[in-house]
Design a protein around this motif. Sequence first.
Motif, PDB file in Angstrom:
ATOM      1  N   ASP A   1      27.667  47.097  78.270  1.00 49.59           N
ATOM      2  CA  ASP A   1      28.532  47.984  78.679  1.00 49.59           C
ATOM      3  C   ASP A   1      29.589  47.662  77.866  1.00 49.59           C
ATOM      4  O   ASP A   1      30.450  46.915  78.061  1.00 49.59           O
ATOM      5  N   ILE A   2      29.794  49.385  77.521  1.00 51.06           N
ATOM      6  CA  ILE A   2      30.679  48.909  76.834  1.00 51.06           C
ATOM      7  C   ILE A   2      32.009  49.328  77.023  1.00 51.06           C
ATOM      8  O   ILE A   2      33.697  50.037  76.805  1.00 51.06           O
ATOM      9  N   ALA A   3      32.256  51.378  78.349  1.00 53.29           N
ATOM     10  CA  ALA A   3      33.200  51.370  78.951  1.00 53.29           C
ATOM     11  C   ALA A   3      32.549  52.472  79.705  1.00 53.29           C
ATOM     12  O   ALA A   3      31.171  52.197  80.281  1.00 53.29           O
ATOM     13  N   THR A   4      33.440  52.737  80.659  1.00 52.13           N
ATOM     14  CA  THR A   4      33.265  53.328  81.776  1.00 52.13           C
ATOM     15  C   THR A   4      33.121  54.454  81.394  1.00 52.13           C
ATOM     16  O   THR A   4      34.398  55.399  81.185  1.00 52.13           O
ATOM     17  N   GLY A   5      32.445  55.750  81.638  1.00 52.02           N
ATOM     18  CA  GLY A   5      32.847  57.036  81.548  1.00 52.02           C
ATOM     19  C   GLY A   5      33.867  57.677  81.564  1.00 52.02           C
ATOM     20  O   GLY A   5      34.434  57.258  82.851  1.00 52.02           O
ATOM     21  N   SER A   6      34.305  59.583  81.786  1.00 55.79           N
ATOM     22  CA  SER A   6      35.147  59.779  82.051  1.00 55.79           C
ATOM     23  C   SER A   6      35.628  60.105  83.401  1.00 55.79           C
ATOM     24  O   SER A   6      34.196  60.359  83.725  1.00 55.79           O
ATOM     25  N   TYR A   7      36.381  60.618  83.750  1.00 58.52           N
ATOM     26  CA  TYR A   7      36.795  61.063  84.637  1.00 58.52           C
ATOM     27  C   TYR A   7      36.587  62.592  84.788  1.00 58.52           C
ATOM     28  O   TYR A   7      36.130  63.509  86.198  1.00 58.52           O
ATOM     29  N   ASP A   8      36.774  63.493  84.171  1.00 59.98           N
ATOM     30  CA  ASP A   8      37.044  65.033  84.343  1.00 59.98           C
ATOM     31  C   ASP A   8      36.878  65.637  82.602  1.00 59.98           C
ATOM     32  O   ASP A   8      37.790  66.528  82.797  1.00 59.98           O
ATOM     33  N   VAL A   9      36.150  65.012  81.465  1.00 64.07           N
ATOM     34  CA  VAL A   9      35.451  65.295  80.192  1.00 64.07           C
ATOM     35  C   VAL A   9      34.201  65.163  80.333  1.00 64.07           C
ATOM     36  O   VAL A   9      33.349  64.098  79.408  1.00 64.07           O
ATOM     37  N   PRO A  10      34.186  66.697  80.364  1.00 65.93           N
ATOM     38  CA  PRO A  10      32.646  67.129  80.178  1.00 65.93           C
ATOM     39  C   PRO A  10      32.592  66.469  78.726  1.00 65.93           C
ATOM     40  O   PRO A  10      32.851  66.910  78.033  1.00 65.93           O
TER      41      PRO A  10
END
Length: 394
Positions: free
Chosen positions: A148-157
């Motif tokens: 796991d290297i990052a969390t997905g975005s909040y509001d960037v499709p």
Amino acid sequence: MKRKIVVTLAALVFMSGASAQRESESTEGLDMQAARAKMMSARGAKAAYTKKFDLSAVPRYEPGQKVSGTIRIWGSNYITDGNVGKFWEEAFKKFHPDVKFEWRMKTTLAAVPSLVFGVSDLGIGRKVTFQEQQLFERYFDRSPLEIDIATGSYDVPGWQPGFGVVVREDNPLTKITMEQLDGIFGAERAGGWEGTSWRPQWARGPEKNIRTWGQLGLTGEWKDRPINVYGLTLRYHQATEISDRVLKASDKWNERLKIYANFVSKKGSLERGLNEDLAADRYGIGIIAAPTTNLTGGAMQPTLKVLPVAETEVGPFVPYTLETVQDRSYPFFDRIYAYLDRQPGKPLNPLVYEFVKFIISREGQEMVQKDAKYLPLTAKVARAELDRLEPLAK
């Protein structure tokens, strides 16, 4: 005006809302690919958030050895559509100036297969699919290593955004659980999948189906109204991921799921139409990635709202915010992964090990934050992944 296409498959009825071609629009694959590339290139150049998360508790990168050579990386185009790949490379070279990078970032579909066929050292992308994992296991009789290297975005499709549960603003429902989502979007099943392993204990009967708003506790005029469910074509990975996380990877969907696909609009932009149709349906509900926006990056329809979500009715029910997605208290966040291969009994390639270790460490997560689309790992997650990675070097 949009035309609706109704296709009956066995006892299932699927409605395609935005995929019907209109004058001066295209549903041709290569036209959609070109529109997508243009959209993502423009989106990748922009920072999506300005908040600076406190990364002081994320462990600093400490090189275990000096490395050199070329690292071949295949996978998600979003790594290079944005700047995080470039930022990682530049920052890593401050520690290891003799390292060269070869980026082949066209699609996540290539991340794990590139390891199988020996053309990459590292794959980066969304969660591996059943078919990709099975491909790897058929060739090597082991699973790929997943970090796991990052969390997905909040509001960037595109940048692995979290999923939101969306209804009309005038819907009395104020919260929902993951278990209820299974009842709403799913159907009776004989079991489910965990990776490439079948789990019959995940079976459930039709009595757990939720088809009316009254089954969610609504009363009055809502009690007997059917729930209209909205989603994406099952050929899109987002539908696969929702099945994996909500339906126990069973792919057993509600028999009246309204399915949407992308199309190129008269303006030449990639659009979908799901949000707009859902906004017009008082009795509709959808699971939507980046729910506070739409595919083109505009604001969500003002007649829609995003529900707080909990794993079970015990709670807590967590709202969809930048902070709750980043700290992963919101249950329906997403992630970005690195995939590697390690032969049993042998240490991991030192160059691959040092680079992945760097990405997870504070210096690498600072570059995630600098690019400002993906969200940086929390210190807890970073330490856990570093602890998993360390033995692989031995």
